[in-house]
Scaffold this motif. Structure first.
Motif, PDB file in Angstrom:
ATOM      1  N   THR A 284     -13.461 -10.819 -17.987  1.00  0.00           N
ATOM      2  CA  THR A 284     -12.703 -10.747 -16.663  1.00  0.00           C
ATOM      3  C   THR A 284     -11.731 -11.990 -16.797  1.00  0.00           C
ATOM      4  OG1 THR A 284     -15.024 -10.265 -15.747  1.00  0.00           O
ATOM      5  CG2 THR A 284     -13.303 -11.267 -14.242  1.00  0.00           C
ATOM      6  N   LEU A 285     -12.111 -12.853 -17.397  1.00  0.00           N
ATOM      7  CA  LEU A 285     -11.263 -14.236 -17.388  1.00  0.00           C
ATOM      8  C   LEU A 285      -9.998 -14.017 -18.283  1.00  0.00           C
ATOM      9  CD1 LEU A 285     -13.438 -17.284 -18.109  1.00  0.00           C
ATOM     10  CD2 LEU A 285     -12.130 -16.875 -15.968  1.00  0.00           C
ATOM     11  N   GLN A 286     -10.065 -12.839 -19.119  1.00  0.00           N
ATOM     12  CA  GLN A 286      -8.973 -12.535 -20.013  1.00  0.00           C
ATOM     13  C   GLN A 286      -7.979 -12.025 -19.059  1.00  0.00           C
ATOM     14  OE1 GLN A 286      -9.359 -10.504 -23.759  1.00  0.00           O
ATOM     15  NE2 GLN A 286     -11.596 -10.817 -23.242  1.00  0.00           N
ATOM     16  N   ILE A 287      -8.333 -11.220 -17.942  1.00  0.00           N
ATOM     17  CA  ILE A 287      -7.333 -10.450 -17.019  1.00  0.00           C
ATOM     18  C   ILE A 287      -6.949 -11.578 -15.950  1.00  0.00           C
ATOM     19  CG2 ILE A 287      -6.865  -8.728 -15.569  1.00  0.00           C
ATOM     20  CD1 ILE A 287      -7.321  -7.677 -18.158  1.00  0.00           C
ATOM     21  N   ILE A 288      -7.758 -12.335 -15.385  1.00  0.00           N
ATOM     22  CA  ILE A 288      -7.418 -13.056 -14.226  1.00  0.00           C
ATOM     23  C   ILE A 288      -7.425 -14.476 -14.464  1.00  0.00           C
ATOM     24  CG2 ILE A 288      -8.385 -11.630 -12.813  1.00  0.00           C
ATOM     25  CD1 ILE A 288     -10.599 -13.691 -12.189  1.00  0.00           C
ATOM     26  N   SER A 289      -7.667 -14.972 -15.703  1.00  0.00           N
ATOM     27  CA  SER A 289      -7.372 -16.517 -15.892  1.00  0.00           C
ATOM     28  C   SER A 289      -5.598 -16.742 -15.855  1.00  0.00           C
ATOM     29  CB  SER A 289      -8.116 -17.015 -17.026  1.00  0.00           C
ATOM     30  OG  SER A 289      -7.421 -16.791 -18.296  1.00  0.00           O
ATOM     31  N   GLY A 290      -5.378 -17.724 -15.607  1.00  0.00           N
ATOM     32  CA  GLY A 290      -3.920 -17.940 -15.375  1.00  0.00           C
ATOM     33  C   GLY A 290      -3.665 -18.844 -14.134  1.00  0.00           C
ATOM     34  N   LYS A 291      -2.744 -19.512 -14.093  1.00  0.00           N
ATOM     35  CA  LYS A 291      -2.875 -20.554 -12.816  1.00  0.00           C
ATOM     36  C   LYS A 291      -2.844 -19.848 -11.576  1.00  0.00           C
ATOM     37  CE  LYS A 291      -1.002 -25.059 -11.933  1.00  0.00           C
ATOM     38  NZ  LYS A 291       0.353 -26.005 -12.192  1.00  0.00           N
ATOM     39  N   TRP A 292      -1.803 -18.691 -11.537  1.00  0.00           N
ATOM     40  CA  TRP A 292      -1.914 -18.180 -10.341  1.00  0.00           C
ATOM     41  C   TRP A 292      -2.399 -16.714  -9.937  1.00  0.00           C
ATOM     42  CZ3 TRP A 292      -0.542 -21.943  -7.134  1.00  0.00           C
ATOM     43  CH2 TRP A 292       0.117 -23.061  -7.527  1.00  0.00           C
ATOM     44  N   LYS A 293      -2.879 -16.104 -10.785  1.00  0.00           N
ATOM     45  CA  LYS A 293      -3.071 -14.763 -11.078  1.00  0.00           C
ATOM     46  C   LYS A 293      -3.999 -14.302 -10.015  1.00  0.00           C
ATOM     47  CE  LYS A 293      -2.021 -13.992 -16.018  1.00  0.00           C
ATOM     48  NZ  LYS A 293      -2.577 -13.191 -16.881  1.00  0.00           N
ATOM     49  N   ALA A 294      -5.039 -15.212  -9.664  1.00  0.00           N
ATOM     50  CA  ALA A 294      -6.124 -14.650  -8.426  1.00  0.00           C
ATOM     51  C   ALA A 294      -5.569 -15.095  -7.156  1.00  0.00           C
ATOM     52  CB  ALA A 294      -7.341 -15.798  -8.714  1.00  0.00           C
ATOM     53  N   VAL A 295      -4.617 -15.944  -7.106  1.00  0.00           N
ATOM     54  CA  VAL A 295      -3.971 -15.938  -6.022  1.00  0.00           C
ATOM     55  C   VAL A 295      -3.035 -14.974  -5.572  1.00  0.00           C
ATOM     56  CG1 VAL A 295      -2.426 -17.696  -4.570  1.00  0.00           C
ATOM     57  CG2 VAL A 295      -4.131 -18.606  -6.072  1.00  0.00           C
ATOM     58  N   ILE A 296      -2.433 -14.634  -6.550  1.00  0.00           N
ATOM     59  CA  ILE A 296      -1.519 -13.404  -6.332  1.00  0.00           C
ATOM     60  C   ILE A 296      -2.409 -11.997  -6.029  1.00  0.00           C
ATOM     61  CG2 ILE A 296       0.095 -11.734  -7.613  1.00  0.00           C
ATOM     62  CD1 ILE A 296       1.123 -13.996  -9.303  1.00  0.00           C
ATOM     63  N   LEU A 297      -3.266 -11.953  -6.689  1.00  0.00           N
ATOM     64  CA  LEU A 297      -4.258 -10.863  -6.346  1.00  0.00           C
ATOM     65  C   LEU A 297      -4.741 -10.930  -4.882  1.00  0.00           C
ATOM     66  CD1 LEU A 297      -4.145 -10.004  -9.292  1.00  0.00           C
ATOM     67  CD2 LEU A 297      -6.483  -9.847  -9.343  1.00  0.00           C
ATOM     68  N   TYR A 298      -4.965 -12.028  -4.461  1.00  0.00           N
ATOM     69  CA  TYR A 298      -5.340 -12.473  -3.172  1.00  0.00           C
ATOM     70  C   TYR A 298      -4.566 -11.747  -2.026  1.00  0.00           C
ATOM     71  CZ  TYR A 298      -6.386 -15.219   0.877  1.00  0.00           C
ATOM     72  OH  TYR A 298      -6.647 -15.705   2.446  1.00  0.00           O
ATOM     73  N   HIS A 299      -3.159 -12.426  -2.234  1.00  0.00           N
ATOM     74  CA  HIS A 299      -2.156 -11.959  -1.518  1.00  0.00           C
ATOM     75  C   HIS A 299      -1.728 -10.406  -1.369  1.00  0.00           C
ATOM     76  CE1 HIS A 299      -1.379 -15.638   0.207  1.00  0.00           C
ATOM     77  NE2 HIS A 299      -1.275 -16.204  -0.930  1.00  0.00           N
TER      78      HIS A 299
END
Lengths: 128, 128
Positions: free
Chosen positions: A17-32
């Motif tokens: 999972t981290l391979q896809i969503i780790s990254g400083k802003w990725k989870a935040v982008i997904l959230y929006h």
DNA sequence: CGGGATCCTAACCGATACTG
DNA sequence: CAGTATCGGTTAGGATCCCG
């Protein structure tokens, strides 16, 4: 060009999972994108104010390579682009929502109610 | 020495969560501590083979500063230490479990093919 | 408006060595 | 066994400029 994603065969699903969503802003982008369905570049930039346009572009590029977001470019002047989640991207909703819920709870507990225990306060950087 | 954690009052709950769990190995460490309750240092190292002892120590130190894990040191020779989650750390379980669940599906159906596409999503049982 | 290209610095992180 | 200390290469990421 596909990012290289390695398998964690013997390994930890969390690492996958981290391979896809780790990254400083990725989870935040997904959230929006989960909340708004479609966002233009500048719109995301305004929502995520601490993220520079360079970083936003880099993170979006990686998400696109990983087939998490779909980039739609309109050939007009001035340029117009928007981003949506792919179905694959949408499958990450439970992860992002868990993060949202946790963050919400602790923001509210600390900021509003003010009765969080000392440990929680310290953990979130407040004096108790 | 406390890590500096900033509040995201006006902001994104996801960012609040990321302040605690972003870090190359933190979510993975949490995953193993949720599964095993108590782990010794070397035990974690064996479970997370790609993580050097230096990195493991650094990540554990930060998690301890953030009150996510409790470090128990036994004054014996040779040294013995173990780690458990605090109650605060345990509250992150839903986040880690969502990551675990997603990664499990991902490992089983997508990584084998080396990429993700809409068909894979349907294969995962997600709506498309 | 939506980025890419460059330059440059800070941070990250791996390898190695060392220690109680 | 459970780490810390140091060094050095690599990367992350900010600032700035540019262009269609």
């Amino acid at each position: 060009m596909q990012r290289h994603i390695y398998a964690c065969q013997d390994g930890c699903p969390v690492q996958s999972t981290l391979q896809i969503i780790s990254g400083k802003w990725k989870a935040v982008i997904l959230y929006h994108l989960l909340k708004n369905d479609t966002c233009r570049f500048g719109e995301l930039q305004r929502k995520i104010e601490d993220c520079s346009s360079r970083m936003l572009a880099l993170q979006l590029n990686e998400l696109e390579k990983d087939n998490v977001v779909k980039k739609n470019v309109y050939s007009v002047m001035p340029p117009k682009t928007d981003y949506t989640l792919t179905e694959f991207g949408k499958s990450l909703a439970p992860v992002v929502e868990a993060m949202e819920k946790w963050g919400d709870h602790y923001n509210q507990t600390i900021v509003k109610e003010g009765h969080a225990n000392a440990e929680d306060c310290r953990a979130l950087g407040y004096e108790s």
